[in-house]
Design a protein around this motif. Sequence first.
Motif, PDB file in Angstrom:
ATOM      1  N   LEU A 136      -8.500   9.512  20.704  1.00  0.00           N
ATOM      2  CA  LEU A 136      -7.368   8.859  20.058  1.00  0.00           C
ATOM      3  C   LEU A 136      -7.410   9.234  18.584  1.00  0.00           C
ATOM      4  N   LEU A 137      -6.285   9.723  18.059  1.00  0.00           N
ATOM      5  CA  LEU A 137      -6.255  10.146  16.656  1.00  0.00           C
ATOM      6  C   LEU A 137      -5.203   9.363  15.886  1.00  0.00           C
ATOM      7  N   GLY A 138      -5.541   9.039  14.636  1.00  0.00           N
ATOM      8  CA  GLY A 138      -4.566   8.360  13.795  1.00  0.00           C
ATOM      9  C   GLY A 138      -4.836   8.630  12.331  1.00  0.00           C
ATOM     10  N   GLY A 159      -7.039   1.753   7.334  1.00  0.00           N
ATOM     11  CA  GLY A 159      -6.340   1.873   8.615  1.00  0.00           C
ATOM     12  C   GLY A 159      -7.310   1.819   9.787  1.00  0.00           C
ATOM     13  N   GLY A 195     -12.399   7.619  18.940  1.00  0.00           N
ATOM     14  CA  GLY A 195     -11.267   7.444  18.041  1.00  0.00           C
ATOM     15  C   GLY A 195     -11.588   8.016  16.675  1.00  0.00           C
ATOM     16  N   MET A 196     -10.709   8.884  16.185  1.00  0.00           N
ATOM     17  CA  MET A 196     -10.932   9.463  14.861  1.00  0.00           C
ATOM     18  C   MET A 196      -9.755   9.164  13.956  1.00  0.00           C
ATOM     19  N   SER A 197     -10.103   8.784  12.729  1.00  0.00           N
ATOM     20  CA  SER A 197      -9.094   8.488  11.726  1.00  0.00           C
ATOM     21  C   SER A 197      -9.312   9.409  10.541  1.00  0.00           C
ATOM     22  N   VAL A 203      -7.494  -0.887  12.909  1.00  0.00           N
ATOM     23  CA  VAL A 203      -7.566  -0.520  14.326  1.00  0.00           C
ATOM     24  C   VAL A 203      -8.746  -1.247  14.977  1.00  0.00           C
ATOM     25  N   MET A 249       0.831  -1.208   0.000  1.00  0.00           N
ATOM     26  CA  MET A 249       0.000   0.000   0.000  1.00  0.00           C
ATOM     27  C   MET A 249       0.863   1.255   0.000  1.00  0.00           C
ATOM     28  N   VAL A 275     -12.803   9.444   3.020  1.00  0.00           N
ATOM     29  CA  VAL A 275     -13.323   8.088   2.748  1.00  0.00           C
ATOM     30  C   VAL A 275     -12.340   6.978   3.116  1.00  0.00           C
ATOM     31  N   ALA A 304      -1.925   0.805  14.508  1.00  0.00           N
ATOM     32  CA  ALA A 304      -2.985   0.160  15.284  1.00  0.00           C
ATOM     33  C   ALA A 304      -2.466  -0.364  16.625  1.00  0.00           C
ATOM     34  N   LEU A 348      -7.012  10.528   6.637  1.00  0.00           N
ATOM     35  CA  LEU A 348      -5.733  10.481   5.918  1.00  0.00           C
ATOM     36  C   LEU A 348      -5.416  11.739   5.138  1.00  0.00           C
ATOM     37  N   ARG A 387       0.482   6.111  16.018  1.00  0.00           N
ATOM     38  CA  ARG A 387       1.142   5.968  14.716  1.00  0.00           C
ATOM     39  C   ARG A 387       0.569   4.775  13.950  1.00  0.00           C
ATOM     40  N   PHE A 397       0.871   6.862  -6.686  1.00  0.00           N
ATOM     41  CA  PHE A 397      -0.254   7.787  -6.879  1.00  0.00           C
ATOM     42  C   PHE A 397       0.210   9.227  -6.650  1.00  0.00           C
ATOM     43  N   LYS A 441      -8.275  -4.933   1.185  1.00  0.00           N
ATOM     44  CA  LYS A 441      -9.401  -5.257   2.069  1.00  0.00           C
ATOM     45  C   LYS A 441      -9.715  -6.749   2.039  1.00  0.00           C
ATOM     46  N   GLY A 494     -15.825  14.074   5.392  1.00  0.00           N
ATOM     47  CA  GLY A 494     -15.143  14.400   4.137  1.00  0.00           C
ATOM     48  C   GLY A 494     -14.054  13.432   3.730  1.00  0.00           C
TER      49      GLY A 494
HETATM   50 CO1  B1M Z   1      -6.341   8.407  -1.125  1.00  0.00          CO
HETATM   51  N1  B1M Z   1      -5.011   9.744  -0.622  1.00  0.00           N
HETATM   52  N2  B1M Z   1      -7.445   9.756  -1.935  1.00  0.00           N
HETATM   53  N3  B1M Z   1      -7.464   6.930  -1.662  1.00  0.00           N
HETATM   54  N4  B1M Z   1      -4.951   7.252  -0.570  1.00  0.00           N
HETATM   55  C1  B1M Z   1      -3.886   9.316   0.210  1.00  0.00           C
HETATM   56  C2  B1M Z   1      -4.189   9.493   1.682  1.00  0.00           C
HETATM   57  C3  B1M Z   1      -2.732  10.271  -0.304  1.00  0.00           C
HETATM   58  C4  B1M Z   1      -1.629  10.538   0.723  1.00  0.00           C
HETATM   59  C5  B1M Z   1      -2.151   9.678  -1.587  1.00  0.00           C
HETATM   60  C6  B1M Z   1      -1.046  10.515  -2.202  1.00  0.00           C
HETATM   61  O1  B1M Z   1      -1.294  11.552  -2.748  1.00  0.00           O
HETATM   62  N5  B1M Z   1       0.188  10.068  -2.111  1.00  0.00           N
HETATM   63  C7  B1M Z   1      -3.551  11.553  -0.694  1.00  0.00           C
HETATM   64  C8  B1M Z   1      -3.762  12.601   0.420  1.00  0.00           C
HETATM   65  C9  B1M Z   1      -2.988  13.853   0.173  1.00  0.00           C
HETATM   66  C10 B1M Z   1      -3.310  14.951   1.121  1.00  0.00           C
HETATM   67  O2  B1M Z   1      -4.308  15.078   1.764  1.00  0.00           O
HETATM   68  N6  B1M Z   1      -2.376  15.845   1.178  1.00  0.00           N
HETATM   69  C11 B1M Z   1      -4.871  10.955  -1.142  1.00  0.00           C
HETATM   70  C12 B1M Z   1      -5.807  11.602  -1.977  1.00  0.00           C
HETATM   71  C13 B1M Z   1      -5.372  12.923  -2.549  1.00  0.00           C
HETATM   72  C14 B1M Z   1      -7.068  11.054  -2.274  1.00  0.00           C
HETATM   73  C15 B1M Z   1      -8.202  11.711  -3.074  1.00  0.00           C
HETATM   74  C16 B1M Z   1      -8.455  13.199  -2.771  1.00  0.00           C
HETATM   75  C17 B1M Z   1      -7.898  11.487  -4.564  1.00  0.00           C
HETATM   76  C18 B1M Z   1      -8.871  12.143  -5.512  1.00  0.00           C
HETATM   77  O3  B1M Z   1     -10.046  11.929  -5.465  1.00  0.00           O
HETATM   78  N7  B1M Z   1      -8.312  12.931  -6.375  1.00  0.00           N
HETATM   79  C19 B1M Z   1      -9.406  10.842  -2.673  1.00  0.00           C
HETATM   80  C20 B1M Z   1     -10.020  11.385  -1.384  1.00  0.00           C
HETATM   81  C21 B1M Z   1     -11.437  11.060  -1.245  1.00  0.00           C
HETATM   82  C22 B1M Z   1     -11.941  11.529   0.131  1.00  0.00           C
HETATM   83  O4  B1M Z   1     -11.500  11.037   1.145  1.00  0.00           O
HETATM   84  N8  B1M Z   1     -12.863  12.466   0.110  1.00  0.00           N
HETATM   85  C23 B1M Z   1      -8.736   9.543  -2.365  1.00  0.00           C
HETATM   86  C24 B1M Z   1      -9.320   8.290  -2.503  1.00  0.00           C
HETATM   87  C25 B1M Z   1      -8.697   7.083  -2.245  1.00  0.00           C
HETATM   88  C26 B1M Z   1      -9.308   5.709  -2.580  1.00  0.00           C
HETATM   89  C27 B1M Z   1     -10.822   5.672  -2.424  1.00  0.00           C
HETATM   90  C28 B1M Z   1      -8.951   5.380  -4.007  1.00  0.00           C
HETATM   91  C29 B1M Z   1      -8.476   4.783  -1.631  1.00  0.00           C
HETATM   92  C30 B1M Z   1      -9.138   4.551  -0.268  1.00  0.00           C
HETATM   93  C31 B1M Z   1      -9.917   3.287  -0.170  1.00  0.00           C
HETATM   94  C32 B1M Z   1     -10.348   3.003   1.242  1.00  0.00           C
HETATM   95  O5  B1M Z   1      -9.746   3.378   2.225  1.00  0.00           O
HETATM   96  N9  B1M Z   1     -11.451   2.313   1.333  1.00  0.00           N
HETATM   97  C33 B1M Z   1      -7.221   5.627  -1.402  1.00  0.00           C
HETATM   98  C34 B1M Z   1      -5.997   5.083  -0.906  1.00  0.00           C
HETATM   99  C35 B1M Z   1      -5.928   3.577  -0.794  1.00  0.00           C
HETATM  100  C36 B1M Z   1      -4.900   5.904  -0.525  1.00  0.00           C
HETATM  101  C37 B1M Z   1      -3.476   5.481  -0.094  1.00  0.00           C
HETATM  102  C38 B1M Z   1      -2.728   5.099  -1.368  1.00  0.00           C
HETATM  103  C39 B1M Z   1      -3.341   4.348   0.898  1.00  0.00           C
HETATM  104  C40 B1M Z   1      -4.132   4.534   2.181  1.00  0.00           C
HETATM  105  C41 B1M Z   1      -4.156   3.267   2.998  1.00  0.00           C
HETATM  106  O6  B1M Z   1      -5.140   2.548   3.023  1.00  0.00           O
HETATM  107  N10 B1M Z   1      -3.024   2.931   3.653  1.00  0.00           N
HETATM  108  C42 B1M Z   1      -2.949   6.817   0.561  1.00  0.00           C
HETATM  109  C43 B1M Z   1      -1.463   6.979   0.574  1.00  0.00           C
HETATM  110  C44 B1M Z   1      -0.893   7.088   1.962  1.00  0.00           C
HETATM  111  O7  B1M Z   1      -1.533   6.924   2.957  1.00  0.00           O
HETATM  112  N11 B1M Z   1       0.350   7.441   2.029  1.00  0.00           N
HETATM  113  C45 B1M Z   1      -3.858   7.840  -0.045  1.00  0.00           C
HETATM  114  C46 B1M Z   1      -2.902   1.738   4.473  1.00  0.00           C
HETATM  115  C47 B1M Z   1      -3.514   2.006   5.860  1.00  0.00           C
HETATM  116  C48 B1M Z   1      -3.405   0.769   6.720  1.00  0.00           C
HETATM  117  O8  B1M Z   1      -2.762   3.033   6.441  1.00  0.00           O
HETATM  118  O9  B1M Z   1      -4.817   4.445   6.907  1.00  0.00           O
HETATM  119  O10 B1M Z   1      -2.490   5.353   7.331  1.00  0.00           O
HETATM  120  P1  B1M Z   1      -3.431   4.211   7.300  1.00  0.00           P
HETATM  121  O11 B1M Z   1      -3.527   3.588   8.762  1.00  0.00           O
HETATM  122  C49 B1M Z   1      -2.406   3.300   9.572  1.00  0.00           C
HETATM  123  C50 B1M Z   1      -2.029   4.429  10.515  1.00  0.00           C
HETATM  124  O12 B1M Z   1      -2.215   5.708   9.959  1.00  0.00           O
HETATM  125  C51 B1M Z   1      -2.840   4.157  11.752  1.00  0.00           C
HETATM  126  O13 B1M Z   1      -2.943   2.734  11.785  1.00  0.00           O
HETATM  127  C52 B1M Z   1      -2.807   2.179  10.490  1.00  0.00           C
HETATM  128  C53 B1M Z   1      -1.721   1.112  10.476  1.00  0.00           C
HETATM  129  O14 B1M Z   1      -1.711   0.297  11.571  1.00  0.00           O
HETATM  130  N12 B1M Z   1      -4.187   4.703  11.893  1.00  0.00           N
HETATM  131  C54 B1M Z   1      -4.749   4.833  13.130  1.00  0.00           C
HETATM  132  C55 B1M Z   1      -5.078   5.124  10.989  1.00  0.00           C
HETATM  133  N13 B1M Z   1      -6.200   5.534  11.569  1.00  0.00           N
HETATM  134  C56 B1M Z   1      -6.040   5.356  12.894  1.00  0.00           C
HETATM  135  C57 B1M Z   1      -6.885   5.640  13.965  1.00  0.00           C
HETATM  136  C58 B1M Z   1      -6.410   5.380  15.260  1.00  0.00           C
HETATM  137  C59 B1M Z   1      -5.149   4.831  15.466  1.00  0.00           C
HETATM  138  C60 B1M Z   1      -4.307   4.557  14.407  1.00  0.00           C
HETATM  139  O15 B1M Z   1      -7.133   5.603  16.357  1.00  0.00           O
HETATM  140  C61 B1M Z   1      -8.396   6.196  16.262  1.00  0.00           C
END
Ligand code: B1M
Length: 215
Positions: free
Chosen positions: A174-176, A103, A143-145, A107, A44, A99, A203, A147, A201, A51, A69, A97
């Motif tokens: 809790l934020l992540g 992650g 807890g709020m998540s 959690v 990922m 989706v 889960a 990205l 940082r 991307f 998933k 806002g």
């Molecule tokens: Co989006 N996306 N995405 N995306 N996406 C990112 C986040 C992005 C960094 C990609 C990039 O540009 N390199 C970028 C954000 C940039 C920014 O804001 N500056 C981005 C963008 C731009 C977008 C769109 C705006 C794209 C568009 O439409 N033009 C759009 C947004 C839509 C919206 O939200 N309104 C969009 C859409 C999507 C998909 C739908 C295609 C898909 C999501 C599918 C889904 O989740 N069902 C997607 C994906 C997959 C990603 C990336 C590639 C991967 C995210 C992921 O699942 N990572 C992502 C790149 C990145 O994150 N670097 C990206 C794996 C996951 C396990 O990690 O969620 O971080 P993560 O969770 C971690 C920790 O953060 C923590 O625990 C987990 C690991 O143990 N954690 C918590 C998370 N929440 C927690 C809560 C807690 C505790 C820990 O307690 C409450």
Amino acid sequence: LPLDERLKRRIIDGERNGLEADLDQALETRKALAIVNDTLLDGMKVVGELFGSGQMQLPFVLQSAEVMKNAVAHLEPHMEKTDEDGKGTIVLATVRGDVHDIGKNLVDIILTNNGYNVVNLGIKQPVSAIVEAADEHRADVIGMSGLLVKSTVIMKENLEELNQRGIAADYPVLLGGAALTRAYVEQDLHEIYQGEVRYARDAFEGLRLMDALIG
Ligand code: B1M
């Protein structure tokens, strides 16, 4: 390709065919969570980089997310669970806002497997829905998540809303999520929130913090 590389490739390429067979093979030598953490999340990460640098289009990111998933769903029954139960309740949501939920759902799995009651509200949740659910389920923690960078601002607004409602002291938060930094949460947000706010940082840190906040 070696098994590990092949699994990572499946996430990057969004290729589901043969996924489950590969996961089953991986399970013969490794624990389910290790497969998620050390292999699938690496995939990922590459997707995010591709991307971010314009080398991968959104529909393909979506496919990768779907494969991720599926993989997690396949591995989940193999994850270790404690016998503990009823350690406390957390209402968990991806903020308004936003989706992204892979992650957040990880959690959920980790906390549920470790004895917590998780009320998972899903994605794009306004603060009103989060508070309502927290009250209804008598949550110990919110807890709020999120990205997106935008989501870090929304989290701040949500904390301000909890302050305004006079319920901050009732709800440690809790934020992540990838756009957050420890400094932003532990300094900036800590300063404004009238209750406890912590950054996880990943889960596992989320689990440790739950134990610390509730225990
Ligand atoms: Co989006 N996306 N995405 N995306 N996406 C990112 C986040 C992005 C960094 C990609 C990039 O540009 N390199 C970028 C954000 C940039 C920014 O804001 N500056 C981005 C963008 C731009 C977008 C769109 C705006 C794209 C568009 O439409 N033009 C759009 C947004 C839509 C919206 O939200 N309104 C969009 C859409 C999507 C998909 C739908 C295609 C898909 C999501 C599918 C889904 O989740 N069902 C997607 C994906 C997959 C990603 C990336 C590639 C991967 C995210 C992921 O699942 N990572 C992502 C790149 C990145 O994150 N670097 C990206 C794996 C996951 C396990 O990690 O969620 O971080 P993560 O969770 C971690 C920790 O953060 C923590 O625990 C987990 C690991 O143990 N954690 C918590 C998370 N929440 C927690 C809560 C807690 C505790 C820990 O307690 C409450």
